[in-house]
Design an enzyme around this catalytic site. Structure first.
Site, mmCIF file in Angstrom:
data_model
loop_
_atom_site.group_PDB
_atom_site.id
_atom_site.type_symbol
_atom_site.label_atom_id
_atom_site.label_comp_id
_atom_site.label_asym_id
_atom_site.label_seq_id
_atom_site.Cartn_x
_atom_site.Cartn_y
_atom_site.Cartn_z
ATOM 1 N N HIS A 65 29.986 39.203 48.261
ATOM 2 C CA HIS A 65 30.038 39.265 49.724
ATOM 3 C C HIS A 65 28.662 39.433 50.361
ATOM 4 O O HIS A 65 28.538 39.405 51.591
ATOM 5 C CB HIS A 65 30.986 40.382 50.184
ATOM 6 N N ASP A 107 34.367 40.315 43.305
ATOM 7 C CA ASP A 107 33.194 40.465 44.171
ATOM 8 C C ASP A 107 31.927 40.590 43.320
ATOM 9 O O ASP A 107 31.335 41.668 43.197
ATOM 10 C CB ASP A 107 33.384 41.696 45.064
ATOM 11 N N GLY A 198 27.410 48.857 53.651
ATOM 12 C CA GLY A 198 26.360 47.932 53.318
ATOM 13 C C GLY A 198 25.567 48.221 52.065
ATOM 14 O O GLY A 198 24.656 47.479 51.737
ATOM 15 N N SER A 200 25.847 47.437 49.342
ATOM 16 C CA SER A 200 26.530 46.491 48.474
ATOM 17 C C SER A 200 25.607 45.893 47.433
ATOM 18 O O SER A 200 24.409 45.753 47.645
ATOM 19 C CB SER A 200 27.125 45.360 49.318
ATOM 20 N N GLY A 201 26.191 45.517 46.291
ATOM 21 C CA GLY A 201 25.457 44.815 45.263
ATOM 22 C C GLY A 201 24.718 45.690 44.283
ATOM 23 O O GLY A 201 24.315 45.222 43.222
#
Length: 252
Positions: A65, A107, A198, A200-201
């Site tokens: 995402h 994801d 946020g 994220s990753g």
């Protein structure tokens, strides 16, 4: 189906992980100098979008995402604005073919770098968890990222890290009213520590190995003791990663 429906509604109302840039570590601390050299800032023309982590000289793992006009990564520094960090262009992106939205899972995304990262004092890889690696409830792991330290704050420049504990999958599923496939829950519920909007990753690191990828949490509220943080379970994608990288070196 009822549980999944409740989760999808809950997600639509509260979970906006795929629409917020930056990264947020709640109640963490500055990462010690010389640690976590595998951390990567994944960026577009406007700057930092998501976290990521280097698994071999030319591949970075992040969340699917995070795909938001990405064009380069920054390696080699806890402060990604320093002049001594390394900027490398992204030559290709490999998003899992089953990914459509965080609510449905899968994801995960690989970024192929246009040139090899030079391994050294400030740039290192992190090994991935094997598909048979066991995790136990309450096992302590860590998650790191750049950015806000409170829900309403601005992004910070320095890497921060926080310890989080693995949460029972059934407990997590009940808390959310359903979960996508192949996920791990850690932090958030039962504590005031974890990631926020946020972040994220970035990797969930257990026993020195990347086990999970930051996927989603409860919307814009970072004081969230009622639901766990959710990560993509890397152990379920080892073969997929190996098929893309064509090298076992990325898995060691």
């Amino acid at each position: 189906m009822k549980a999944l429906g409740q989760f999808l509604l809950f997600h639509a109302l509260f979970c906006a992980a795929s629409h917020v840039q930056g990264s947020v570590i709640i109640n963490g601390e500055l990462a010690p100098e010389g640690s976590m050299q595998f951390m990567v800032s994944v960026q577009n023309k406007n700057g930092h979008v998501c976290g990521g982590f280097l698994i071999c000289e030319d591949f970075v793992v992040t969340a699917a995402h995070c795909d938001s006009g990405l064009n380069h990564v920054i390696l080699g520094g806890h402060n990604w604005k320093n002049s001594n960090v390394k900027k490398i262009q992204i030559s290709n992106q490999y998003k899992h073919k089953k990914y459509s939205d965080v609510q449905y899972g899968y994801d995960i995304m690989l970024l192929k770098l246009a040139e090899n990262a030079t391994m050294g004092e400030n740039i290192k890889t992190i090994p991935l968890a094997e598909n048979d690696m066991n995790l136990s409830v309450n096992q302590e792991c860590s998650v790191a990222g750049w950015g806000k330290t409170v829900s309403t704050g601005g992004l910070a420049d320095d890497l921060r890290v926080v310890n989080v504990s693995i949460i029972d999958h059934n407990d997590c599923q009940q808390s959310w009213g359903g979960l996508p496939p192949n996920v791990i829950c850690a932090g958030g519920k039962y504590t005031v520590k974890g990631f926020c909007q946020g972040d994220s990753g970035g990797p969930l690191v257990c026993n020195g190995k990347a086990v999970g990828i930051v996927s989603f949490n409860k919307g814009d509220n970072c004081k969230y003791p009622d639901v766990p943080n959710v990560y993509t379970d890397i152990r379920e994608y080892v073969d997929w990663i190996n098929n893309i990288t064509k090298s076992t070196e990325c898995l060691m």
